[in-house]
Design a protein around this motif. Structure first.
Motif, short mmCIF file in Angstrom:
data_model
loop_
_atom_site.label_atom_id
_atom_site.label_comp_id
_atom_site.label_asym_id
_atom_site.label_seq_id
_atom_site.Cartn_x
_atom_site.Cartn_y
_atom_site.Cartn_z
N ALA A 34 0.86 -1.19 0.00
CA ALA A 34 0.00 0.00 0.00
C ALA A 34 0.90 1.24 0.00
CB ALA A 34 -0.91 0.00 1.21
N LEU A 35 0.55 2.19 -0.86
CA LEU A 35 1.34 3.41 -0.94
C LEU A 35 1.02 4.31 0.24
CD1 LEU A 35 1.05 4.26 -4.71
CD2 LEU A 35 3.01 3.34 -3.51
N SER A 36 2.03 4.87 0.79
CA SER A 36 1.85 5.78 1.90
C SER A 36 1.74 7.21 1.37
CB SER A 36 3.04 5.68 2.85
OG SER A 36 2.93 6.67 3.85
N LEU A 37 0.71 7.92 1.78
CA LEU A 37 0.50 9.28 1.33
C LEU A 37 1.14 10.31 2.27
CD1 LEU A 37 -3.18 9.14 0.11
CD2 LEU A 37 -1.11 9.03 -1.23
N THR A 38 1.79 9.84 3.31
CA THR A 38 2.39 10.75 4.27
C THR A 38 3.46 11.62 3.63
OG1 THR A 38 2.00 9.11 5.96
CG2 THR A 38 3.49 10.90 6.52
N SER A 39 4.31 11.04 2.81
CA SER A 39 5.36 11.83 2.19
C SER A 39 4.79 12.82 1.18
CB SER A 39 6.39 10.92 1.53
OG SER A 39 5.75 10.13 0.53
N LEU A 40 3.73 12.44 0.48
CA LEU A 40 3.10 13.36 -0.46
C LEU A 40 2.50 14.57 0.27
CD1 LEU A 40 2.16 13.97 -3.36
CD2 LEU A 40 0.08 12.70 -2.83
N ILE A 41 1.87 14.33 1.39
CA ILE A 41 1.29 15.42 2.18
C ILE A 41 2.40 16.33 2.72
CG2 ILE A 41 0.01 15.94 4.30
CD1 ILE A 41 -1.66 13.43 3.71
N ASP A 42 3.51 15.74 3.12
CA ASP A 42 4.64 16.56 3.59
C ASP A 42 5.17 17.46 2.49
OD1 ASP A 42 4.49 15.44 6.08
OD2 ASP A 42 6.10 13.97 5.74
N VAL A 43 5.28 16.93 1.29
CA VAL A 43 5.77 17.73 0.17
C VAL A 43 4.79 18.87 -0.14
CG1 VAL A 43 6.24 17.67 -2.31
CG2 VAL A 43 7.16 15.90 -0.83
N ILE A 44 3.51 18.58 -0.11
CA ILE A 44 2.50 19.62 -0.38
C ILE A 44 2.58 20.73 0.67
CG2 ILE A 44 0.02 20.07 -0.43
CD1 ILE A 44 -0.30 17.35 -1.79
N PHE A 45 2.72 20.38 1.91
CA PHE A 45 2.84 21.41 2.95
C PHE A 45 4.12 22.22 2.82
CE2 PHE A 45 -0.34 19.02 5.60
CZ PHE A 45 -1.29 20.01 5.55
N LEU A 46 5.21 21.57 2.43
CA LEU A 46 6.45 22.30 2.22
C LEU A 46 6.33 23.27 1.05
CD1 LEU A 46 9.16 19.56 2.83
CD2 LEU A 46 8.72 21.60 4.20
N LEU A 47 5.68 22.85 -0.02
CA LEU A 47 5.47 23.75 -1.15
C LEU A 47 4.57 24.92 -0.76
CD1 LEU A 47 5.06 21.26 -4.13
CD2 LEU A 47 6.93 22.88 -3.74
N LEU A 48 3.52 24.63 -0.01
CA LEU A 48 2.63 25.68 0.45
C LEU A 48 3.38 26.69 1.31
CD1 LEU A 48 -0.31 26.73 0.69
CD2 LEU A 48 -0.50 25.32 2.74
N LEU A 49 4.20 26.20 2.20
CA LEU A 49 4.99 27.08 3.06
C LEU A 49 5.97 27.91 2.24
CD1 LEU A 49 5.63 27.82 6.03
CD2 LEU A 49 7.38 26.06 5.95
N PHE A 50 6.61 27.29 1.25
CA PHE A 50 7.55 28.01 0.41
C PHE A 50 6.88 29.13 -0.35
CE2 PHE A 50 9.28 28.49 -3.89
CZ PHE A 50 10.52 29.02 -3.58
N PHE A 51 5.74 28.85 -0.99
CA PHE A 51 5.07 29.88 -1.77
C PHE A 51 4.49 30.98 -0.91
CE2 PHE A 51 4.90 26.49 -5.07
CZ PHE A 51 5.64 27.18 -6.02
#
Length: 126
Positions: free
Chosen positions: A10-27
């Motif tokens: 099963a694919l873990s979505l935790t790393s995807l959510i972390d990347v999205i939050f990092l991008l949101l914080l960056f922008f």
């Protein structure tokens, strides 16, 4: 021959959510929230009539044309079309818009009027 069924993890979505939050914080941190330009806007209202020495000028804004007191004028040549007024009160310019005028066209007009000294533009409402 018996085939073995490959088990999928099963694919873990935790790393995807972390990347999205990092991008949101960056922008959010890299963007600026300052205003680039402001256009002062005076809207005509009932009871705004005052006693002016000079008669107001009437500016008609259409989607492709612009007329000052009934004479067609190009937007680039509008600043030189106003008479030189040496009065204490600013010269009142009534801006009327035809149907179909975009907000960008009105902003361009107000930007030109802003550069003319002694002009007080008033946008007439419908």
């Amino acid at each position: 021959m018996s085939r073995r069924k490959a088990r999928r993890r099963a694919l873990s979505l935790t790393s995807l959510i972390d990347v999205i939050f990092l991008l949101l914080l960056f922008f959010m941190l890299s963007s600026t929230f300052s205003r680039f330009a402001e256009v002062e806007l005076t809207v005509g209202a009932a009871g705004d009539g005052g006693t002016a020495d000079a008669a107001p000028l009437f500016l008609r804004l259409a989607p492709d044309t612009l007329s000052l007191n009934g004479e067609l004028v190009a937007l680039d040549a509008l600043a030189g079309a106003f008479p030189d007024v040496e009065a204490e009160a600013p010269l009142v310019v009534l801006v009327s818009m035809a149907a179909g005028v975009t907000s960008q066209r009105l902003t361009d007009l107000l930007g030109v009027l802003r550069g003319v000294p002694g002009i007080a533009p008033t946008v007439l409402g419908s």
